[in-house]
Design a protein around this motif. Structure first.
Motif, PDB file in Angstrom:
ATOM      1  N   ASN A 121       5.015   6.084  -1.532  1.00 36.40           N
ATOM      2  CA  ASN A 121       3.632   5.744  -1.196  1.00 36.40           C
ATOM      3  C   ASN A 121       2.599   6.612  -1.909  1.00 36.40           C
ATOM      4  OD1 ASN A 121       3.347   3.539   1.013  1.00 36.40           O
ATOM      5  ND2 ASN A 121       5.143   4.731   1.611  1.00 36.40           N
ATOM      6  N   TYR A 153      -3.543  -1.366  -6.466  1.00 25.13           N
ATOM      7  CA  TYR A 153      -3.956  -2.598  -5.783  1.00 25.13           C
ATOM      8  C   TYR A 153      -2.950  -3.716  -6.052  1.00 25.13           C
ATOM      9  CZ  TYR A 153      -6.465  -6.720  -4.388  1.00 25.13           C
ATOM     10  OH  TYR A 153      -6.790  -7.905  -3.796  1.00 25.13           O
ATOM     11  N   SER A 174       0.160  -3.442  -4.156  1.00 27.34           N
ATOM     12  CA  SER A 174       0.020  -3.667  -2.711  1.00 27.34           C
ATOM     13  C   SER A 174       0.011  -5.142  -2.352  1.00 27.34           C
ATOM     14  CB  SER A 174      -1.256  -2.998  -2.200  1.00 27.34           C
ATOM     15  OG  SER A 174      -2.388  -3.764  -2.580  1.00 27.34           O
TER      16      SER A 174
END
Ligand code: THG
Length: 279
Positions: free
Chosen positions: A57, A275, A278
């Motif tokens: 992460n 982004y 994700s």
């Protein structure tokens, strides 16, 4: 000012001109009940899982803390350090106020870690700084002393100066000193955030050192802690925090956006990649 931290295989540079360096907070039994229960039953699997998931992460460095009732930190901390080194390449931030536990962890660590932490307390200065010198680590200095945590910035700045003087006095380079000006819960003292922010601004201007922040501390006891942590992190980064201790699984995107706003992300490529990943 640049602070270089390393593991056996990986190097991380902390500095004002660099993208923010995120220190993952989750390997800490005080702030992670599942981990605390696992450690009490001698189960190291969760340590590995938390290490892998934080790095996945976006954690650049992992904080490792073994402090809890009914365990011997001198045994447990080096065991956790070894376990983490087997599963990830991220450098470590070794979090203990017990100098013997720090030494035991330093003996098994490969690379240049951060020691978390020394304070302005005489006993801490006398026991921790020699370890920093001997093992050539970086060090986090907390702005508290034998009189406790001052609630005004002037006294916190003075303690920061004293920690730097004492460290430099035994040959620890300023680059290896990271200051933590102590973010306390804003739910119990409405001025705690402002005192912290005023202090980091002044400490950065006066000493030029890298700065950390225990980001999750700020929101204890309040609803929607992640939202508070994200906004506070962005303000703190704007005022000079370069290596916050965070729940990276919750705030990474906010950190990337703050970096983008601060000119640390050419072509917005880090933000865009995160982004896309994700989606
Ligand atoms: N400065 C420095 N080091 C630090 C701190 C600091 N180390 C410890 C701490 N403060 C930073 N780490 C955490 C870790 C977890 C939490 C807060 C700070 C936390 N955890 C949730 C809780 O306790 O409610 C997690 C719940 C869970 O998943 O179980 O808030 O200030 N140098």
């Amino acid at each position: 000012m640049q602070t270089t931290i390393s593991s056996g295989l990986n190097k991380v540079i902390i500095g004002d001109e660099q993208p923010v360096v995120l220190i993952g907070e989750r390997i800490n039994p005080t702030g992670n009940k599942k981990l605390a229960a696992a450690l009490l039953s001698d189960d190291m699997n969760i340590v590995t899982q938390e290490a892998v998931s934080q790095v996945k992460n976006g954690a650049d460095i992992l904080d490792v803390n073994a402090g809890m009732a009914d365990v011997d930190e001198i045994i447990l901390l080096p065991r956790m350090v070894k376990e983490i080194m087997k599963s990830v390449n991220a450098p470590l931030c070794i979090d203990s106020n017990n100098p013997e536990a720090l030494r035991a962890a330093l003996k098994v660590y490969k690379g240049k870690p951060i020691i978390n932490s020394v304070t302005g307390e005489e006993r801490s200065l006398q026991t921790v700084l020699p370890l920093v010198k001997e093992y050539q680590t970086a060090i986090i200095g907390l702005t508290l002393d034998d009189d406790g945590i001052p609630m005004d910035s002037e006294r916190r700045i003075a303690i920061a100066g004293r920690i730097i003087n004492r460290a430099e006095g035994i040959g620890i380079p300023r680059e290896d000193i990271i200051l933590d000006c102590l973010a306390m819960p804003i739910g119990s003292d409405s001025q705690a955030g402002l005192v912290f922010l005023n202090t980091i601004h002044a400490v950065k201007a006066k000493f030029g050192v890298n700065l950390t922040l225990g980001n999750s501390n700020i929101s204890f006891g309040l609803p929607d802690r992640n939202a508070i942590n994200r906004i506070f992190l962005a303000i703190a980064m704007a005022l000079g925090v370069t290596c916050p201790i965070v729940d990276v699984t919750k705030i990474r995107l906010a950190a990337l956006i703050a970096d983008l706003a601060l000119g640390h992300d050419d072509f917005a490529s880090r933000y865009i990649n995160a982004y896309r990943a994700s989606l």
